[in-house]
Design a protein around this motif. Sequence first.
Motif, short mmCIF file in Angstrom:
data_model
loop_
_atom_site.label_atom_id
_atom_site.label_comp_id
_atom_site.label_asym_id
_atom_site.label_seq_id
_atom_site.Cartn_x
_atom_site.Cartn_y
_atom_site.Cartn_z
N PRO A 260 -8.20 17.71 -16.63
CA PRO A 260 -9.34 16.82 -16.40
C PRO A 260 -10.24 17.29 -15.25
O PRO A 260 -11.45 17.11 -15.30
CB PRO A 260 -8.69 15.46 -16.10
CG PRO A 260 -7.29 15.78 -15.69
CD PRO A 260 -6.91 17.00 -16.46
N LEU A 261 -9.65 17.90 -14.23
CA LEU A 261 -10.44 18.38 -13.11
C LEU A 261 -11.36 19.52 -13.55
O LEU A 261 -12.54 19.55 -13.20
CB LEU A 261 -9.53 18.86 -11.97
CG LEU A 261 -10.25 19.46 -10.75
CD1 LEU A 261 -11.19 18.44 -10.13
CD2 LEU A 261 -9.23 19.96 -9.73
N THR A 262 -10.81 20.44 -14.35
CA THR A 262 -11.61 21.57 -14.83
C THR A 262 -12.78 21.09 -15.68
O THR A 262 -13.93 21.50 -15.50
CB THR A 262 -10.74 22.54 -15.64
OG1 THR A 262 -9.71 23.07 -14.81
CG2 THR A 262 -11.58 23.69 -16.20
N MET A 263 -12.49 20.18 -16.62
CA MET A 263 -13.55 19.67 -17.48
C MET A 263 -14.59 18.88 -16.68
O MET A 263 -15.79 18.95 -16.94
CB MET A 263 -12.95 18.79 -18.57
CG MET A 263 -12.16 19.55 -19.63
SD MET A 263 -13.17 20.72 -20.60
CE MET A 263 -12.74 22.27 -19.79
N SER A 264 -14.13 18.13 -15.70
CA SER A 264 -15.04 17.36 -14.86
C SER A 264 -15.95 18.28 -14.05
O SER A 264 -17.16 18.03 -13.93
CB SER A 264 -14.25 16.45 -13.92
OG SER A 264 -15.12 15.78 -13.02
N ASN A 265 -15.38 19.34 -13.49
CA ASN A 265 -16.18 20.29 -12.71
C ASN A 265 -17.28 20.91 -13.57
O ASN A 265 -18.43 21.06 -13.12
CB ASN A 265 -15.28 21.40 -12.15
CG ASN A 265 -14.44 20.92 -10.98
OD1 ASN A 265 -14.70 19.88 -10.39
ND2 ASN A 265 -13.40 21.69 -10.64
N VAL B 286 -14.64 28.60 -22.91
CA VAL B 286 -13.47 28.21 -23.68
C VAL B 286 -12.30 27.95 -22.74
O VAL B 286 -12.01 28.75 -21.84
CB VAL B 286 -13.07 29.32 -24.69
CG1 VAL B 286 -11.78 28.96 -25.41
CG2 VAL B 286 -14.19 29.51 -25.72
N TYR B 287 -11.63 26.82 -22.97
CA TYR B 287 -10.49 26.42 -22.14
C TYR B 287 -9.38 25.87 -23.03
O TYR B 287 -9.64 25.14 -23.99
CB TYR B 287 -10.92 25.34 -21.15
CG TYR B 287 -9.83 24.87 -20.21
CD1 TYR B 287 -9.47 25.63 -19.10
CD2 TYR B 287 -9.16 23.67 -20.44
CE1 TYR B 287 -8.46 25.19 -18.24
CE2 TYR B 287 -8.15 23.24 -19.58
CZ TYR B 287 -7.81 24.01 -18.49
OH TYR B 287 -6.82 23.58 -17.64
N ALA C 135 -11.75 27.34 -9.33
CA ALA C 135 -13.20 27.26 -9.50
C ALA C 135 -13.66 25.82 -9.27
O ALA C 135 -13.10 24.88 -9.83
CB ALA C 135 -13.59 27.72 -10.90
N THR C 136 -14.67 25.65 -8.46
CA THR C 136 -15.16 24.33 -8.08
C THR C 136 -16.46 23.99 -8.81
O THR C 136 -17.00 24.82 -9.56
CB THR C 136 -15.44 24.27 -6.57
OG1 THR C 136 -16.49 25.21 -6.27
CG2 THR C 136 -14.19 24.63 -5.77
N VAL C 137 -16.97 22.79 -8.59
CA VAL C 137 -18.26 22.42 -9.13
C VAL C 137 -19.32 23.42 -8.67
O VAL C 137 -20.18 23.86 -9.44
CB VAL C 137 -18.66 21.00 -8.68
CG1 VAL C 137 -20.12 20.71 -9.04
CG2 VAL C 137 -17.76 19.96 -9.32
N GLU C 138 -19.22 23.81 -7.40
CA GLU C 138 -20.19 24.75 -6.84
C GLU C 138 -20.11 26.11 -7.54
O GLU C 138 -21.13 26.76 -7.79
CB GLU C 138 -19.96 24.92 -5.34
CG GLU C 138 -20.33 23.72 -4.48
CD GLU C 138 -19.35 22.55 -4.63
OE1 GLU C 138 -19.76 21.40 -4.38
OE2 GLU C 138 -18.18 22.79 -5.01
N GLN D 178 -7.07 29.32 -17.12
CA GLN D 178 -8.32 30.05 -17.04
C GLN D 178 -9.38 29.50 -17.99
O GLN D 178 -9.08 29.03 -19.07
CB GLN D 178 -8.12 31.53 -17.37
CG GLN D 178 -7.13 32.25 -16.48
CD GLN D 178 -5.74 32.31 -17.10
OE1 GLN D 178 -5.31 31.40 -17.78
NE2 GLN D 178 -5.04 33.40 -16.84
N VAL D 179 -10.62 29.61 -17.55
CA VAL D 179 -11.78 29.35 -18.40
C VAL D 179 -12.43 30.71 -18.66
O VAL D 179 -12.68 31.46 -17.71
CB VAL D 179 -12.79 28.41 -17.72
CG1 VAL D 179 -14.08 28.30 -18.55
CG2 VAL D 179 -12.19 27.04 -17.50
#
Length: 230
Positions: free
Chosen positions: A105-110, A93-94, A212-215, A193-194
């Motif tokens: 957009p960066l968070t959702m993309s990751n 949840v975000y 938090a990154t894609v990794e 935060q997510v």
Amino acid sequence: MHHNTKPGKKRLLAATGLAAAAALTLSACGSGSGDGGGNDKAVVTDVSGGDHSQDKAVTVLDTPFEKPDLTLTDTHGKKFDLRKETDGKPTLVYFGYTHCPDVCPLTMSNIAVAKKSLPEAERSKLQVVFVSTDPDRDTPAELGKWLTAQDPAFIGMTGDFKTTQAAARSLGISVEPTHKDKNGKLVSTHGTQVIAFSPKTDKGYLLFDKDATVETYTHDIPKILKGEKP
């Protein structure tokens, strides 16, 4: 790190440092105003273990959050009951808004990229819910268009601001009404935060901050699907 530190002291230092880190994620998205103030009530412990044990972008909550009792409108114009629709499902949840120029957009993309790394059979199990903090501009149609560009399966919720604000606060996330910044641009100040909810308990037990990154998500989501700690 600090292998010679006594366990009790190490735990206290970790909790203090991570609480401060979590507080820093409460920012005005795109406004450049820095700290958005907050209600950061999360009690955190050491970062999760595993091969990214030094990744301070994710914390395990000492006291898990109850899933908010939140019902708003989804991107199809229908009522969406967060608790009912995600009951027993691994859920992220975000809180954010579609006009956000950076962290949203960066968070959702990751998350979207990390989700694609899952085996196809596992992808549909993960529920990703984006709750709008700017409901006047984020109509169901606009929110749906924005989320579809990230991942068509992402769920969008929009509606009464005070209801949304109360739900965010129950998770220790600060959300303020949309306002004009010094340049006259409309911005939404919200925590970044997510929160990950376990399919076993339906409680929020992991917190990811804006670093938090894609990794990070790629490593942790398979564990979240099982309700395990990373």
